[in-house]
Write a protein that holds these residues in place. Structure first.
Motif, PDB file in Angstrom:
ATOM      1  N   VAL A 298       0.862  -1.191   0.000  1.00  0.00           N
ATOM      2  CA  VAL A 298       0.000   0.000   0.000  1.00  0.00           C
ATOM      3  C   VAL A 298       0.893   1.233   0.000  1.00  0.00           C
ATOM      4  O   VAL A 298       1.744   1.385   0.891  1.00  0.00           O
ATOM      5  N   PRO A 299       0.740   2.115  -0.979  1.00  0.00           N
ATOM      6  CA  PRO A 299       1.564   3.328  -0.986  1.00  0.00           C
ATOM      7  C   PRO A 299       1.206   4.250   0.167  1.00  0.00           C
ATOM      8  O   PRO A 299       0.066   4.247   0.644  1.00  0.00           O
ATOM      9  N   GLU A 300       2.184   5.025   0.609  1.00  0.00           N
ATOM     10  CA  GLU A 300       1.910   5.992   1.673  1.00  0.00           C
ATOM     11  C   GLU A 300       1.114   7.174   1.149  1.00  0.00           C
ATOM     12  O   GLU A 300       0.489   7.896   1.929  1.00  0.00           O
ATOM     13  N   ALA A 301       1.139   7.358  -0.169  1.00  0.00           N
ATOM     14  CA  ALA A 301       0.331   8.405  -0.786  1.00  0.00           C
ATOM     15  C   ALA A 301       0.257   8.134  -2.282  1.00  0.00           C
ATOM     16  O   ALA A 301       1.084   7.403  -2.843  1.00  0.00           O
ATOM     17  N   ILE A 302      -0.751   8.714  -2.912  1.00  0.00           N
ATOM     18  CA  ILE A 302      -0.900   8.699  -4.362  1.00  0.00           C
ATOM     19  C   ILE A 302      -1.007  10.150  -4.806  1.00  0.00           C
ATOM     20  O   ILE A 302      -1.806  10.919  -4.249  1.00  0.00           O
ATOM     21  N   ILE A 303      -0.207  10.527  -5.788  1.00  0.00           N
ATOM     22  CA  ILE A 303      -0.148  11.922  -6.226  1.00  0.00           C
ATOM     23  C   ILE A 303      -0.291  11.961  -7.744  1.00  0.00           C
ATOM     24  O   ILE A 303       0.360  11.189  -8.454  1.00  0.00           O
ATOM     25  N   GLY A 304      -1.124  12.858  -8.248  1.00  0.00           N
ATOM     26  CA  GLY A 304      -1.239  13.021  -9.693  1.00  0.00           C
ATOM     27  C   GLY A 304      -2.579  13.568 -10.101  1.00  0.00           C
ATOM     28  O   GLY A 304      -3.397  13.954  -9.257  1.00  0.00           O
ATOM     29  N   ASP A 305      -2.809  13.600 -11.420  1.00  0.00           N
ATOM     30  CA  ASP A 305      -4.114  14.068 -11.896  1.00  0.00           C
ATOM     31  C   ASP A 305      -5.159  12.962 -11.847  1.00  0.00           C
ATOM     32  O   ASP A 305      -6.338  13.196 -12.119  1.00  0.00           O
TER      33      ASP A 305
ATOM     34  N   ASP B  38      -5.820  10.309 -13.644  1.00  0.00           N
ATOM     35  CA  ASP B  38      -6.506   9.843 -14.841  1.00  0.00           C
ATOM     36  C   ASP B  38      -6.132   8.410 -15.199  1.00  0.00           C
ATOM     37  O   ASP B  38      -6.672   7.851 -16.154  1.00  0.00           O
ATOM     38  N   SER B  39      -5.209   7.798 -14.416  1.00  0.00           N
ATOM     39  CA  SER B  39      -4.752   6.441 -14.730  1.00  0.00           C
ATOM     40  C   SER B  39      -5.008   5.445 -13.616  1.00  0.00           C
ATOM     41  O   SER B  39      -5.075   4.238 -13.874  1.00  0.00           O
ATOM     42  N   VAL B  40      -5.144   5.888 -12.387  1.00  0.00           N
ATOM     43  CA  VAL B  40      -5.331   4.965 -11.272  1.00  0.00           C
ATOM     44  C   VAL B  40      -6.658   4.228 -11.436  1.00  0.00           C
ATOM     45  O   VAL B  40      -7.674   4.806 -11.852  1.00  0.00           O
ATOM     46  N   ARG B  41      -6.668   2.909 -11.144  1.00  0.00           N
ATOM     47  CA  ARG B  41      -7.825   2.085 -11.479  1.00  0.00           C
ATOM     48  C   ARG B  41      -9.024   2.338 -10.579  1.00  0.00           C
ATOM     49  O   ARG B  41     -10.156   2.385 -11.038  1.00  0.00           O
ATOM     50  N   ASP B  42      -8.803   2.460  -9.283  1.00  0.00           N
ATOM     51  CA  ASP B  42      -9.918   2.533  -8.332  1.00  0.00           C
ATOM     52  C   ASP B  42      -9.644   3.647  -7.333  1.00  0.00           C
ATOM     53  O   ASP B  42      -9.203   3.386  -6.209  1.00  0.00           O
ATOM     54  N   ARG B  43      -9.920   4.861  -7.728  1.00  0.00           N
ATOM     55  CA  ARG B  43      -9.615   5.996  -6.863  1.00  0.00           C
ATOM     56  C   ARG B  43     -10.325   5.885  -5.524  1.00  0.00           C
ATOM     57  O   ARG B  43      -9.716   6.097  -4.468  1.00  0.00           O
ATOM     58  N   ALA B  44     -11.609   5.567  -5.548  1.00  0.00           N
ATOM     59  CA  ALA B  44     -12.373   5.494  -4.299  1.00  0.00           C
ATOM     60  C   ALA B  44     -11.802   4.419  -3.378  1.00  0.00           C
ATOM     61  O   ALA B  44     -11.718   4.614  -2.152  1.00  0.00           O
ATOM     62  N   GLY B  45     -11.410   3.289  -3.953  1.00  0.00           N
ATOM     63  CA  GLY B  45     -10.844   2.235  -3.134  1.00  0.00           C
ATOM     64  C   GLY B  45      -9.531   2.658  -2.483  1.00  0.00           C
ATOM     65  O   GLY B  45      -9.287   2.350  -1.308  1.00  0.00           O
ATOM     66  N   TRP B  46      -8.702   3.374  -3.227  1.00  0.00           N
ATOM     67  CA  TRP B  46      -7.447   3.856  -2.659  1.00  0.00           C
ATOM     68  C   TRP B  46      -7.688   4.925  -1.604  1.00  0.00           C
ATOM     69  O   TRP B  46      -6.976   4.984  -0.593  1.00  0.00           O
ATOM     70  N   GLU B  47      -8.673   5.780  -1.812  1.00  0.00           N
ATOM     71  CA  GLU B  47      -8.941   6.846  -0.837  1.00  0.00           C
ATOM     72  C   GLU B  47      -9.331   6.283   0.521  1.00  0.00           C
ATOM     73  O   GLU B  47      -9.146   6.936   1.549  1.00  0.00           O
ATOM     74  N   ALA B  48      -9.861   5.064   0.531  1.00  0.00           N
ATOM     75  CA  ALA B  48     -10.219   4.424   1.800  1.00  0.00           C
ATOM     76  C   ALA B  48      -9.006   3.804   2.497  1.00  0.00           C
ATOM     77  O   ALA B  48      -9.098   3.416   3.664  1.00  0.00           O
TER      78      ALA B  48
END
Length: 227
Positions: free
Chosen positions: A59-66, A68-78
């Motif tokens: 699990v990354p400590e953070a995700i940074i960017g626009d 437009d490529s991450v598969r499941d933004r909502a899942g990562w935000e949790a």
């Protein structure tokens, strides 16, 4: 929009007191990611690079960017911090760079797959090397972005490549099969590809603080981190 200039990050959102690895969407060895995590290197996904981290079971400590490529933004935000930066002036790698600070920053997945992404990563390294210690890593090589003299040990006949990001003159060298004394390297001109160590200490001294790349085999990653 956040100012994307290197000097704008005096108060960056994410400051790390240990090595940081920014992971992009290019070629990444999952075993290396797990090794980095085991050695307490912080992992940050540059947009879709988060999924590469996730595919390695981490699990990354953070995700940074626009985003437009991450598969499941909502899942990562949790599960972790997600820093959405919608501006389109910079790449996701640059966004991750201006949003973080660390004693040394490794960049994985910034090369391979797409040539334009590789070229953009080299441009970002040239831009940020004067401000922070950066290393590019792929399946074969590790490239340290240097802005001054470098000393390290190399085995006899070990490949030592010196790549100019822009024209740069070298004042002197020792421990290399092909000396670099008063040598001008430049893209489109003379390059320092596939030089070799003579065995023992190598010292490479540029004439000024122009950024350049020292490229060794990937097995030298942990040695170069200590340079």
């Amino acid at each position: 929009m956040q100012d994307p200039s290197p000097g704008a990050a005096a108060d960056v959102p994410l400051a790390f007191d240990r090595p940081l690895a920014i992971v992009g969407g290019g070629a990444v060895d999952p075993a290396l990611l797990r090794e980095l995590a085991a050695r307490h290197v912080a992992l940050v996904g540059a947009d879709g690079g988060a999924d590469i981290i996730g595919d390695a079971g981490l699990v990354p400590e953070a995700i940074i960017g626009d985003l437009d490529s991450v598969r499941d933004r909502a899942g990562w935000e949790a599960r972790t911090r997600v820093l959405h930066i919608p501006e389109q002036i910079t790449t996701d790698f640059q966004k991750a760079l201006y949003s973080t600070s660390a004693p040394i920053t490794l960049a994985l997945g910034m090369t391979g797959k797409r040539l334009d992404h590789t070229l953009a990563a080299l441009s970002a390294v040239l831009q940020y090397a004067p401000m922070r210690r950066l290393m590019l890593i792929d399946e074969v090589d590790v490239a340290l972005a240097a802005t001054g003299p470098v000393r390290f040990s190399a085995a006899e006949r070990e490949r030592v490549s010196i790549h100019p990001l822009v024209p740069i003159r070298f004042r002197s060298s020792s421990g290399l099969f092909y000396p670099m004394d008063d040598l001008l390297l430049e893209p489109g001109g003379l390059l320092g590809t596939s030089n070799e160590g003579t065995g023992g200490m190598v010292e490479i001294v540029p004439a000024d603080a122009t950024p350049w790349l020292l490229i060794l085999g990937r097995e030298r990653l942990w040695d170069l981190m200590a340079v």
